[in-house]
Write an enzyme that holds these catalytic residues in place. Structure first.
Site, PDB file in Angstrom:
ATOM      1  N   CYS A   4       0.864  -1.181   0.000  1.00  0.00           N
ATOM      2  CA  CYS A   4       0.000   0.000   0.000  1.00  0.00           C
ATOM      3  C   CYS A   4       0.901   1.231   0.000  1.00  0.00           C
ATOM      4  O   CYS A   4       1.696   1.427   0.923  1.00  0.00           O
ATOM      5  CB  CYS A   4      -0.920   0.016   1.217  1.00  0.00           C
ATOM      6  SG  CYS A   4      -1.778   1.599   1.397  1.00  0.00           S
ATOM      7  N   ASP A  30      -0.546  16.138  -2.893  1.00  0.00           N
ATOM      8  CA  ASP A  30      -0.774  15.127  -3.931  1.00  0.00           C
ATOM      9  C   ASP A  30       0.308  15.256  -5.009  1.00  0.00           C
ATOM     10  O   ASP A  30       0.676  16.356  -5.417  1.00  0.00           O
ATOM     11  CB  ASP A  30      -2.167  15.322  -4.550  1.00  0.00           C
ATOM     12  CG  ASP A  30      -2.621  14.102  -5.325  1.00  0.00           C
ATOM     13  OD1 ASP A  30      -3.561  13.428  -4.868  1.00  0.00           O
ATOM     14  OD2 ASP A  30      -2.035  13.822  -6.392  1.00  0.00           O
ATOM     15  N   HIS A  46      -4.811   1.220   7.992  1.00  0.00           N
ATOM     16  CA  HIS A  46      -5.127   0.804   6.626  1.00  0.00           C
ATOM     17  C   HIS A  46      -6.536   0.238   6.501  1.00  0.00           C
ATOM     18  O   HIS A  46      -6.860  -0.779   7.101  1.00  0.00           O
ATOM     19  CB  HIS A  46      -4.124  -0.240   6.124  1.00  0.00           C
ATOM     20  CG  HIS A  46      -4.408  -0.639   4.713  1.00  0.00           C
ATOM     21  ND1 HIS A  46      -3.877   0.014   3.633  1.00  0.00           N
ATOM     22  CD2 HIS A  46      -5.249  -1.583   4.203  1.00  0.00           C
ATOM     23  CE1 HIS A  46      -4.348  -0.515   2.518  1.00  0.00           C
ATOM     24  NE2 HIS A  46      -5.177  -1.485   2.839  1.00  0.00           N
ATOM     25  N   ASN A  86     -13.063   9.478  -2.509  1.00  0.00           N
ATOM     26  CA  ASN A  86     -13.483   8.535  -3.538  1.00  0.00           C
ATOM     27  C   ASN A  86     -13.670   7.147  -2.943  1.00  0.00           C
ATOM     28  O   ASN A  86     -12.844   6.689  -2.154  1.00  0.00           O
ATOM     29  CB  ASN A  86     -12.442   8.494  -4.673  1.00  0.00           C
ATOM     30  CG  ASN A  86     -12.469   9.752  -5.517  1.00  0.00           C
ATOM     31  OD1 ASN A  86     -13.535  10.319  -5.759  1.00  0.00           O
ATOM     32  ND2 ASN A  86     -11.312  10.210  -5.972  1.00  0.00           N
ATOM     33  N   GLY A  92     -13.452   6.343  -9.262  1.00  0.00           N
ATOM     34  CA  GLY A  92     -12.078   6.519  -9.744  1.00  0.00           C
ATOM     35  C   GLY A  92     -11.037   6.354  -8.664  1.00  0.00           C
ATOM     36  O   GLY A  92      -9.904   6.831  -8.791  1.00  0.00           O
ATOM     37  N   THR A  94      -8.046   5.086  -6.844  1.00  0.00           N
ATOM     38  CA  THR A  94      -6.864   4.373  -7.342  1.00  0.00           C
ATOM     39  C   THR A  94      -5.976   3.870  -6.224  1.00  0.00           C
ATOM     40  O   THR A  94      -5.204   2.929  -6.418  1.00  0.00           O
ATOM     41  CB  THR A  94      -6.029   5.278  -8.270  1.00  0.00           C
ATOM     42  OG1 THR A  94      -5.678   6.463  -7.559  1.00  0.00           O
ATOM     43  CG2 THR A  94      -6.796   5.646  -9.534  1.00  0.00           C
ATOM     44  N   HIS A  97      -6.411   2.920   0.221  1.00  0.00           N
ATOM     45  CA  HIS A  97      -6.219   3.274   1.639  1.00  0.00           C
ATOM     46  C   HIS A  97      -7.007   4.576   1.780  1.00  0.00           C
ATOM     47  O   HIS A  97      -6.660   5.573   1.118  1.00  0.00           O
ATOM     48  CB  HIS A  97      -4.726   3.470   1.921  1.00  0.00           C
ATOM     49  CG  HIS A  97      -4.403   3.845   3.337  1.00  0.00           C
ATOM     50  ND1 HIS A  97      -3.364   3.239   4.038  1.00  0.00           N
ATOM     51  CD2 HIS A  97      -4.922   4.780   4.172  1.00  0.00           C
ATOM     52  CE1 HIS A  97      -3.292   3.787   5.247  1.00  0.00           C
ATOM     53  NE2 HIS A  97      -4.229   4.737   5.343  1.00  0.00           N
ATOM     54  N   HIS A  99      -8.586   8.011   2.023  1.00  0.00           N
ATOM     55  CA  HIS A  99      -7.940   9.327   2.097  1.00  0.00           C
ATOM     56  C   HIS A  99      -8.939  10.409   1.727  1.00  0.00           C
ATOM     57  O   HIS A  99      -9.870  10.177   0.941  1.00  0.00           O
ATOM     58  CB  HIS A  99      -6.721   9.388   1.173  1.00  0.00           C
ATOM     59  CG  HIS A  99      -6.990   8.934  -0.216  1.00  0.00           C
ATOM     60  ND1 HIS A  99      -7.070   7.593  -0.558  1.00  0.00           N
ATOM     61  CD2 HIS A  99      -7.235   9.627  -1.353  1.00  0.00           C
ATOM     62  CE1 HIS A  99      -7.339   7.499  -1.838  1.00  0.00           C
ATOM     63  NE2 HIS A  99      -7.452   8.717  -2.351  1.00  0.00           N
ATOM     64  N   HIS A 101      -9.281  13.979  -0.010  1.00  0.00           N
ATOM     65  CA  HIS A 101      -8.653  15.003  -0.840  1.00  0.00           C
ATOM     66  C   HIS A 101      -9.042  16.378  -0.290  1.00  0.00           C
ATOM     67  O   HIS A 101     -10.230  16.626  -0.014  1.00  0.00           O
ATOM     68  CB  HIS A 101      -9.155  14.923  -2.287  1.00  0.00           C
ATOM     69  CG  HIS A 101      -8.736  13.692  -3.017  1.00  0.00           C
ATOM     70  ND1 HIS A 101      -7.650  13.650  -3.872  1.00  0.00           N
ATOM     71  CD2 HIS A 101      -9.255  12.439  -3.032  1.00  0.00           C
ATOM     72  CE1 HIS A 101      -7.534  12.436  -4.383  1.00  0.00           C
ATOM     73  NE2 HIS A 101      -8.484  11.683  -3.901  1.00  0.00           N
TER      74      HIS A 101
HETATM   75  P1  5GP Z   1      -7.858   8.402  -5.494  1.00  0.00           P
HETATM   76  O1  5GP Z   1      -7.993   8.427  -6.975  1.00  0.00           O
HETATM   77  O2  5GP Z   1      -7.561   7.015  -4.975  1.00  0.00           O
HETATM   78  O3  5GP Z   1      -8.981   9.055  -4.756  1.00  0.00           O
HETATM   79  O4  5GP Z   1      -6.615   9.326  -5.177  1.00  0.00           O
HETATM   80  C1  5GP Z   1      -5.309   8.872  -5.097  1.00  0.00           C
HETATM   81  C2  5GP Z   1      -4.440  10.085  -5.162  1.00  0.00           C
HETATM   82  O5  5GP Z   1      -3.147   9.741  -4.705  1.00  0.00           O
HETATM   83  C3  5GP Z   1      -4.270  10.655  -6.580  1.00  0.00           C
HETATM   84  O6  5GP Z   1      -4.713  12.012  -6.609  1.00  0.00           O
HETATM   85  C4  5GP Z   1      -2.772  10.527  -6.844  1.00  0.00           C
HETATM   86  O7  5GP Z   1      -2.247  11.607  -7.564  1.00  0.00           O
HETATM   87  C5  5GP Z   1      -2.185  10.431  -5.449  1.00  0.00           C
HETATM   88  N1  5GP Z   1      -0.958   9.656  -5.351  1.00  0.00           N
HETATM   89  C6  5GP Z   1      -0.743   8.419  -5.872  1.00  0.00           C
HETATM   90  N2  5GP Z   1       0.501   8.005  -5.567  1.00  0.00           N
HETATM   91  C7  5GP Z   1       1.079   9.003  -4.858  1.00  0.00           C
HETATM   92  C8  5GP Z   1       2.369   9.159  -4.265  1.00  0.00           C
HETATM   93  O8  5GP Z   1       3.235   8.294  -4.331  1.00  0.00           O
HETATM   94  N3  5GP Z   1       2.611  10.325  -3.611  1.00  0.00           N
HETATM   95  C9  5GP Z   1       1.669  11.306  -3.511  1.00  0.00           C
HETATM   96  N4  5GP Z   1       2.036  12.418  -2.846  1.00  0.00           N
HETATM   97  N5  5GP Z   1       0.446  11.195  -4.055  1.00  0.00           N
HETATM   98  C10 5GP Z   1       0.149  10.049  -4.714  1.00  0.00           C
HETATM   99 ZN    ZN Z   2      -2.455   1.504   3.549  1.00  0.00          ZN
END
Ligand code: 5GP
Ligand code: ZN
Length: 113
Positions: A4, A30, A46, A86, A92, A94, A97, A99, A101
């Protein structure tokens, strides 16, 4: 949790641009910002989505939400900001874990709420 990316960031195994940290959460910028200010508030436990969240984890999310106004103020988001969590494929998500935004630093418009 193995593999993760956010657990690795929390553990310090992957670097991040930290904005705030305490025993419950980590907030960092981000890597692919979708607004002038785009941070992620990540609880230090997690779980992928709200449907998988247990009571203890719900307490962490509550602490995150309670702390975000202070963090937003420090980020200079005095005109407002948007929070997005999300949940799953259609949203969407990705990184699986949970989080939050934090988006702001500009007029975000009225699209997508
Ligand atoms: P999700 O699409 O899951 O809601 O958001 C995941 C977010 O994590 C995306 O906006 C992506 O740019 C960010 N992200 C993915 N990998 C990393 C990373 O290694 N470091 C940072 N700072 N952000 C990440
Ligand atoms: Zn995690």
């Amino acid at each position: 949790m193995e593999n993760c990316i956010f657990c690795k960031i929390i553990a310090g195994e992957i670097p991040s641009n930290k904005v705030y940290e305490d025993e419950d959460m980590l907030v960092f910028r981000d890597i692919n910002p979708q607004a002038k200010v785009h941070c992620l508030c990540v609880p230090k436990s997690h779980f992928a989505t709200l449907s998988e969240m247990n009571e203890k984890q719900a307490e962490l999310v509550k602490k995150c939400l309670a702390k975000i106004p202070e963090i937003a103020a420090e980020l200079g988001l005095s005109n407002g900001y948007r929070l997005i969590i999300n949940q799953g494929k259609d949203a969407g998500q990705t990184v699986f874990h949970l989080h939050i935004h934090i988006l702001g630093g500009q007029d975000l418009g009225e699209k997508l709420i």
